[in-house]
Write an enzyme that holds these catalytic residues in place. Structure first.
Site, short mmCIF file in Angstrom:
data_model
loop_
_atom_site.label_atom_id
_atom_site.label_comp_id
_atom_site.label_asym_id
_atom_site.label_seq_id
_atom_site.Cartn_x
_atom_site.Cartn_y
_atom_site.Cartn_z
N ASP A 3 -21.65 19.04 -22.38
CA ASP A 3 -22.36 19.81 -22.81
C ASP A 3 -21.99 19.55 -24.30
OD1 ASP A 3 -20.48 21.26 -21.06
OD2 ASP A 3 -19.94 22.20 -23.17
N ARG A 16 -6.89 11.21 -15.77
CA ARG A 16 -7.81 12.51 -15.55
C ARG A 16 -9.24 11.77 -15.76
NH1 ARG A 16 -10.72 17.04 -15.55
NH2 ARG A 16 -11.44 17.91 -17.50
N GLU A 19 -7.71 20.59 -18.68
CA GLU A 19 -6.55 20.29 -18.04
C GLU A 19 -5.75 19.42 -18.52
OE1 GLU A 19 -9.59 20.04 -16.31
OE2 GLU A 19 -9.53 22.05 -15.51
#
Ligand code: ADE
Length: 234
Positions: A203, A86, A180
């Site tokens: 963030d 990922r 995820e």
């Protein structure tokens, strides 16, 4: 042919990058792959295969959240994928994390419904495969990028009304939140594949939420993708 990732065995390489965003999948294929070929576009969940330094590699969008990622990873494994990495963004909880830092997830606390459905509620610790973590660590070290290795939490919520309640995740050493990795690690483990997860801090979550600029995010994600390709093919 699987129901959602509509492709044939052989269309995907054994090593697959997994961004959440379909347009990021397209961007990665066009920017970093040699001879990219679109292999699936069902539901707009774009997947491409090409090569990197002469070796086959694919990229497939997972969509947002564990339910979507679980469908995509299950079907990629059915199609022959074995190494799943990922590449995404995260919200940083750890005080030292700065915007644009890299996080290599070693584990993903499953604060989601998908993993507990798969395990029938039995406590389970979704973990990245050691081989992938090891390769990612060395790729990050070679690149000199500020890198943090450790656990993240996979949440069902992006807009969480109570972020890191009472600093619980931080106190448990959880570096960041994303959406995820826990499902990807769990399905990979169940299906005998190897999974990992690289994240760019988009963030930081403290007293207030501070977001990275679009320009800085693009540069940090580009660097992360190079590192991810080194992890898979280094
Ligand atoms: N991905 C990037 N930032 C996130 C956040 N704050 N929560 C969940 N997923 C994220």
């Amino acid at each position: 042919m699987p129901v959602h990732v509509r492709a044939e065995p052989g269309d995907f390489a054994e090593s697959v990058l997994l961004p959440g965003d379909p347009l990021r999948a397209e961007y990665i294929a066009r920017t970093f792959f040699e001879s990219p070929r679109l292999v699936t576009r069902e539901r707009g969940m774009l997947g491409y295969t090409g090569s990197y330094r002469g070796r086959p590699v694919s990229v497939q969008a997972t969509g947002m959240g564990c339910p979507s990622a679980a469908i995509v990873v299950e079907e990629l494994v059915q199609l022959g994928a074995r190494n799943l990495l990922r590449v995404g963004t995260c919200g940083g909880y750890h005080r030292e994390l700065q915007l644009g830092d890299l996080v290599v997830a070693t584990a993903a606390a499953p604060q989601d419904g998908t993993v507990s459905s798969l395990t029938r509620g039995v406590p389970y610790a979704p973990a990245a495969h050691f081989d992938v973590v090891h390769a990612a660590y060395h790729a990050a070290e070679r690149s000199g990028r500020r890198t943090f290795m450790g656990p993240v939490v996979s949440s069902d919520l992006f807009y969480d009304p109570v972020e890191d309640p009472a600093g619980l995740w931080s106190r448990l050493g959880v570096l960041a939140v994303e959406m995820e990795a826990a499902a990807i690690f769990t399905i990979a483990a169940m299906r005998g594949a190897r999974a990992g997860c690289l994240l760019t801090v988009s963030d930081t979550i403290g007293e207030e939420v501070v977001r990275i600029s679009d320009e800085d995010l693009r540069a940090a994600v580009d660097n992360m993708v190079e590192l991810a390709l080194d992890t898979l093919h280094g």
